[in-house]
Design an enzyme around this catalytic site. Structure first.
Site, PDB file in Angstrom:
ATOM      1  N   HIS A  60       8.158 -13.231   1.464  1.00 38.47           N
ATOM      2  CA  HIS A  60       7.164 -13.277   2.434  1.00 38.47           C
ATOM      3  C   HIS A  60       6.968 -11.683   2.920  1.00 38.47           C
ATOM      4  CE1 HIS A  60       7.389 -17.962   3.119  1.00 38.47           C
ATOM      5  NE2 HIS A  60       8.435 -17.541   2.570  1.00 38.47           N
ATOM      6  N   ASN A 132       6.475 -23.698   5.999  1.00 36.40           N
ATOM      7  CA  ASN A 132       5.604 -23.246   5.002  1.00 36.40           C
ATOM      8  C   ASN A 132       4.188 -24.139   5.168  1.00 36.40           C
ATOM      9  OD1 ASN A 132       6.725 -21.138   3.860  1.00 36.40           O
ATOM     10  ND2 ASN A 132       7.618 -22.650   2.294  1.00 36.40           N
ATOM     11  N   HIS A 324      14.379 -16.605  12.349  1.00 34.83           N
ATOM     12  CA  HIS A 324      15.813 -17.227  12.196  1.00 34.83           C
ATOM     13  C   HIS A 324      15.714 -18.866  12.282  1.00 34.83           C
ATOM     14  CE1 HIS A 324      19.703 -18.039  11.571  1.00 34.83           C
ATOM     15  NE2 HIS A 324      20.156 -17.361  12.629  1.00 34.83           N
ATOM     16  N   TYR A 347      18.825 -15.840   7.231  1.00 34.47           N
ATOM     17  CA  TYR A 347      17.858 -15.354   7.764  1.00 34.47           C
ATOM     18  C   TYR A 347      18.439 -14.239   9.030  1.00 34.47           C
ATOM     19  CZ  TYR A 347      14.449 -18.375   6.224  1.00 34.47           C
ATOM     20  OH  TYR A 347      13.549 -19.134   5.354  1.00 34.47           O
TER      21      TYR A 347
HETATM   22 FE1  HDD Z   1      12.938 -18.431   3.648  1.00 33.65          FE
HETATM   23  C1  HDD Z   1      11.281 -15.678   4.823  1.00 33.65           C
HETATM   24  C2  HDD Z   1       9.993 -20.039   4.893  1.00 33.65           C
HETATM   25  C3  HDD Z   1      13.720 -21.176   2.178  1.00 33.65           C
HETATM   26  C4  HDD Z   1      15.686 -16.966   2.931  1.00 33.65           C
HETATM   27  N1  HDD Z   1      11.189 -17.986   4.650  1.00 33.65           N
HETATM   28  C5  HDD Z   1      10.872 -16.736   5.205  1.00 33.65           C
HETATM   29  C6  HDD Z   1       9.701 -16.630   5.854  1.00 33.65           C
HETATM   30  C7  HDD Z   1       9.044 -17.968   6.003  1.00 33.65           C
HETATM   31  C8  HDD Z   1       9.992 -18.604   5.031  1.00 33.65           C
HETATM   32  C9  HDD Z   1       7.994 -18.562   6.520  1.00 33.65           C
HETATM   33  C10 HDD Z   1       8.886 -15.558   6.441  1.00 33.65           C
HETATM   34  C11 HDD Z   1       9.189 -15.200   7.863  1.00 33.65           C
HETATM   35  C12 HDD Z   1       8.477 -14.248   8.504  1.00 33.65           C
HETATM   36  O1  HDD Z   1       6.994 -14.201   8.659  1.00 33.65           O
HETATM   37  O2  HDD Z   1       9.096 -13.120   8.767  1.00 33.65           O
HETATM   38  N2  HDD Z   1      12.059 -20.361   3.409  1.00 33.65           N
HETATM   39  C13 HDD Z   1      10.978 -20.782   4.221  1.00 33.65           C
HETATM   40  C14 HDD Z   1      10.927 -22.071   3.921  1.00 33.65           C
HETATM   41  C15 HDD Z   1      11.917 -22.636   3.148  1.00 33.65           C
HETATM   42  C16 HDD Z   1      12.615 -21.499   2.854  1.00 33.65           C
HETATM   43  C17 HDD Z   1      10.008 -23.042   4.481  1.00 33.65           C
HETATM   44  C18 HDD Z   1      12.357 -23.923   2.546  1.00 33.65           C
HETATM   45  C19 HDD Z   1      11.910 -24.972   3.102  1.00 33.65           C
HETATM   46  N3  HDD Z   1      14.306 -18.983   2.659  1.00 33.65           N
HETATM   47  C20 HDD Z   1      14.647 -20.186   2.173  1.00 33.65           C
HETATM   48  C21 HDD Z   1      16.088 -20.255   1.463  1.00 33.65           C
HETATM   49  C22 HDD Z   1      16.472 -18.908   1.858  1.00 33.65           C
HETATM   50  C23 HDD Z   1      15.472 -18.320   2.220  1.00 33.65           C
HETATM   51  C24 HDD Z   1      16.422 -21.661   0.809  1.00 33.65           C
HETATM   52  C25 HDD Z   1      17.850 -18.328   1.305  1.00 33.65           C
HETATM   53  C26 HDD Z   1      19.091 -19.155   1.130  1.00 33.65           C
HETATM   54  N4  HDD Z   1      13.234 -16.561   3.657  1.00 33.65           N
HETATM   55  C27 HDD Z   1      14.803 -16.095   3.415  1.00 33.65           C
HETATM   56  C28 HDD Z   1      14.950 -14.649   3.809  1.00 33.65           C
HETATM   57  C29 HDD Z   1      13.721 -14.244   4.397  1.00 33.65           C
HETATM   58  C30 HDD Z   1      12.864 -15.548   4.541  1.00 33.65           C
HETATM   59  C31 HDD Z   1      15.476 -13.796   2.750  1.00 33.65           C
HETATM   60  C32 HDD Z   1      13.284 -12.916   3.877  1.00 33.65           C
HETATM   61  C33 HDD Z   1      12.756 -12.069   5.203  1.00 33.65           C
HETATM   62  C34 HDD Z   1      13.321 -13.093   6.211  1.00 33.65           C
HETATM   63  O3  HDD Z   1      13.826 -14.068   5.794  1.00 33.65           O
HETATM   64  O4  HDD Z   1      13.322 -12.600   7.372  1.00 33.65           O
HETATM   65  O5  HDD Z   1      16.152 -14.598   4.655  1.00 33.65           O
END
Ligand code: HDD
Length: 672
Positions: A60, A132, A324, A347
């Protein structure tokens, strides 16, 4: 204040506040001599610049955001004690939309999932709904997140392709990992290429648990319903836009907000009984690859989100905002969905690298609006000057303050739940159904939407070099739907394997985004082609009519400047050099416009025609359409004599239908 410090005072200064006489020339020993080490301004300026970037989000990375408010209808008050959902509450919000795979500078209109992350600054602390634009996910357990992302990101050797799934490693993974199939179908559908952030649905994906004032619990799935309806680009348009305007979605949102046309979404809840087995109508509510069809559990609207203020500074707000899934408020709890459980760790952890330490909650965009009184201290980038000497409990020196809060004091006290089980690494049996909802999704769509899915699979698999990857994915599709598999196979020039797709799935028409009645057109763009000889007064009339419904009218002329005719004036917004059809939801040729014979005009009109957009013309403008090879009797082509009420209404209604899909068979490249 930290946020405005850099902008205070009249004169340019160093970071220490020393006024500067010159910032263009380094301090040297003579005009042609070496630069002096003592030039503290040069060193400070370059050092700061060298460190301006922070790591982009690992997923993202590409996003755009807006401020706004959430107005509660009060209709959820019976099922949750969350204060921001009580009657009459208005809560400030910050919302960041994103793509998943691309780097920070990648294009907006690529085929991908879109993030829809909402931070509610509630009176009880921040609540983040990190969702999402698709209601399901590729994996059922968060431990596989690195795998799906490694497979979907560019190949590690050459770092290509950027921001897309059309390559071998993604299809290698999902063809072997069939729990991804339902989400893959969504990604290959029109949902993967939204027209605008304002025309996307949003989903919390997981099942959450609501708790009311009496402690009664209800399971829930969160939905965002766009007031503007759900609409998408067509694939060719998305590809063109990625080059013509990589900032397509962020520009669309920022321009609309500047023009006073906010983005609006309603929050909806699917309420589901909190039963022992946490299933509903046979659907496992802990399985994030499953939806609950709206026909089985209606979406009840509980409030409205209005995004009406652009960020002041991209980095300080959009880049530094940290969402988060664990940012919860009393009345909203998580469930045992193993995807969600892993997210609860990730997160917080990821911000330590991205934002450089544990104090990112002090950044203005992340600061709760509720009072903060924690015992967290020190660390990198600590900006608070804490008073007192007792950041620990129990303490006697400060009479054990700050106090802990009971549920009655507004404390976050989870609803008590029995948890037991033997340690194991395994899925429940119900997680084994990987295809039935993919079949339901595909078959619930209209033929034109199904055609887009066929084309998308054919395109993406056509970009895979390894034959076994294509063949294995065809085997997956054969388990979803025979027609889908056969059409994709035909496009790839391969034999279609025979599978055993479910025959008895109950369809969910709510999954289709094709509308039969015109919807709102706020935020849409209508281009009017004109030249010096055109009926400029007619353009003024049309502008009034489209602006009344929140759309924007842009004048496209052969060259820039101002068109003048009699007392009428029209400022040129785009020229044939700067306009491309993808920017517009409809094109209109003004009366008395002279066909220029310019190939760019023909391409402009032909592209809009191919993409099934409304095309209109009045008076002699109709001749321009004809000269461009447009059949004016085609669906969605609207010739008229002059700009009157009827002309404007018919045009607005055609934009409200989004596309003249009846034209699709005629003009869109066949998928096979
Ligand atoms: Fe995630 C970012 C949505 C599964 C780990 N995720 C991130 C963002 C969105 C989502 C919208 C961007 C937030 C922003 O604008 O800063 N993610 C989802 C959805 C998921 C999902 C709807 C499943 C239903 N994500 C998911 C899993 C993991 C992560 C299973 C890890 C185990 N996601 C992350 C992250 C991020 C992230 C690595 C990257 C940047 C952040 O968090 O702040 O932690």
């Amino acid at each position: 204040m930290a946020g405005t410090r850099a902008q205070s005072g009249e004169f340019l200064t160093t970071a220490q506040g020393v006024r500067l006489p010159d910032t263009d020339h380094s301090l040297k020993a003579g005009a042609r001599g070496p630069t002096l080490m003592e030039d503290f301004h040069l060193r400070e300026k370059i050092t700061h610049f060298d460190h301006e970037r922070i790591p982009e989000r690992v997923v993202h990375a590409r996003g755009a955001a807006a401020h706004g408010t959430f107005q509660s209808y009060g209709t959820a008050a019976a099922v949750t004690r969350a204060g921001f959902l009580a009657a009459g509450r208005t809560t400030p919000v910050f919302v960041r939309f994103s793509t998943v795979l691309g780097s920070r500078g990648s294009a907006d209109t690529v085929r991908d999932v879109r993030g829809f992350a909402v931070k509610f600054y509630t009176a009880e602390g921040n609540f983040d709904l990190v969702g999402n634009n698709m209601p399901v996910f590729f994996i059922q357990d968060g431990i596989k997140f690195p795998d799906v992302i490694h497979a979907a990101k560019p190949h590690p050797d050459r770092e290509i392709p950027q921001a897309q799934t059309a390559h071998d490693t993604f299809w290698d993974f999902v063809s072997r990992h069939t729990e991804a199939t339902h989400h893959v179908l969504w990604a290959m559908s029109d949902r993967g290429i939204p027209r605008s952030y304002r025309t996307m649905e949003g989903f919390g994906v997981h099942t959450f648990r609501l708790v009311n004032a009496e402690g009664a619990t209800t399971l829930v799935k969160f939905h965002w319903k766009p007031v503007a309806g759900v609409h998408s680009l067509v694939w060719e348009e998305a590809q063109l836009a990625a080059g013509v305007d990589p900032d397509f979605h962020r520009r669309d949102m920022a321009d609309a907000i500047t023009a006073g046309v906010p983005l609006e979404f309603e929050l909806g809840l699917q309420l589901l009984p909190d039963t022992e087995d946490q299933t509903f109508e046979g659907i496992d509510l802990l399985d994030p690859t499953k939806i609950v069809p709206e026909e089985l559990a209606p979406v009840r609207l509980v409030g409205k989100l209005t995004l009406d203020r652009n960020p002041t500074n991209y980095f300080a707000e959009t880049e530094q905002v940290a969402f988060h899934t664990g940012n919860l408020v009393p009345g909203i709890e998580v469930t045992d969905d193993p995807l969600m459980q892993a997210r609860l760790f990730s997160y917080l952890d990821t911000q330590l690298t991205r934002l450089g330490g544990p104090n990112f909650t002090q950044l203005p965009i992340n600061c709760p609006h509720a009072a903060v009184n924690d015992n967290l201290r020190d660390g990198m980038h600590q900006t608070a000057i804490h008073t007192g000497i007792t950041p620990y409990r129990p303490n006697g020196i400060d009479e054990n303050r700050p106090a802990t809060a009971s549920a009655d004091d507004g404390g976050y006290v989870p609803a008590p739940r029995e948890v037991s089980g033997a340690k194991t690494r395994e899925n429940p049996v119900s997680f084994g159904d990987h295809f039935s909802q993919a079949t339901m999704f595909y078959r619930s769509l209209t033929p034109v939407e199904r055609g887009h899915i066929v084309a998308a699979f054919t395109f993406e698999l056509g970009k895979c070099l390894a034959p076994d990857v294509r063949e294995r994915e065809l085997a997956v599709l054969s388990e979803v739907d025979a027609e889908l598999c056969e059409q994709v196979a035909a496009g790839l020039g391969l034999a279609a394997p025979k599978g055993t797709p479910a025959e008895d799935v109950v369809l969910s028409p709510a999954l289709s985004q094709v509308v039969a009645e015109p919807g709102p057109v706020a935020g849409r763009k209508i281009g009017v082609i004109a030249d010096a000889g055109s009926d400029l007064a007619g353009i003024t009339k049309l502008r009034k009519a489209v602006e009344r419904v929140g759309a924007t009218l842009l004048v496209i002329a052969p060259v820039g400047g101002v068109l003048r005719k009699g007392r009428s004036r029209q400022t040129v917004d785009r020229t044939l050099l700067t306009a491309r059809s993808v920017e517009f939801d409809a094109l209109v040729v003004a009366g008395a416009t002279t066909p220029t014979g310019d190939i760019r005009l023909t391409v402009l009109l032909q592209e809009a025609f191919r993409h099934c957009k409304a095309l209109a013309a009045w008076g002699d403008g109709v001749k321009v359409l004809v000269a461009a090879g447009i059949d004016v009797d085609s669906p969605g082509v609207l010739p008229g004599d002059e700009v009157d009420k009827n002309f404007a209404e018919v045009l607005v209604a055609a934009v409200g239908l989004h596309r003249a899909w009846e034209r699709a068979d005629l003009v869109m490249a066949s998928p096979v």
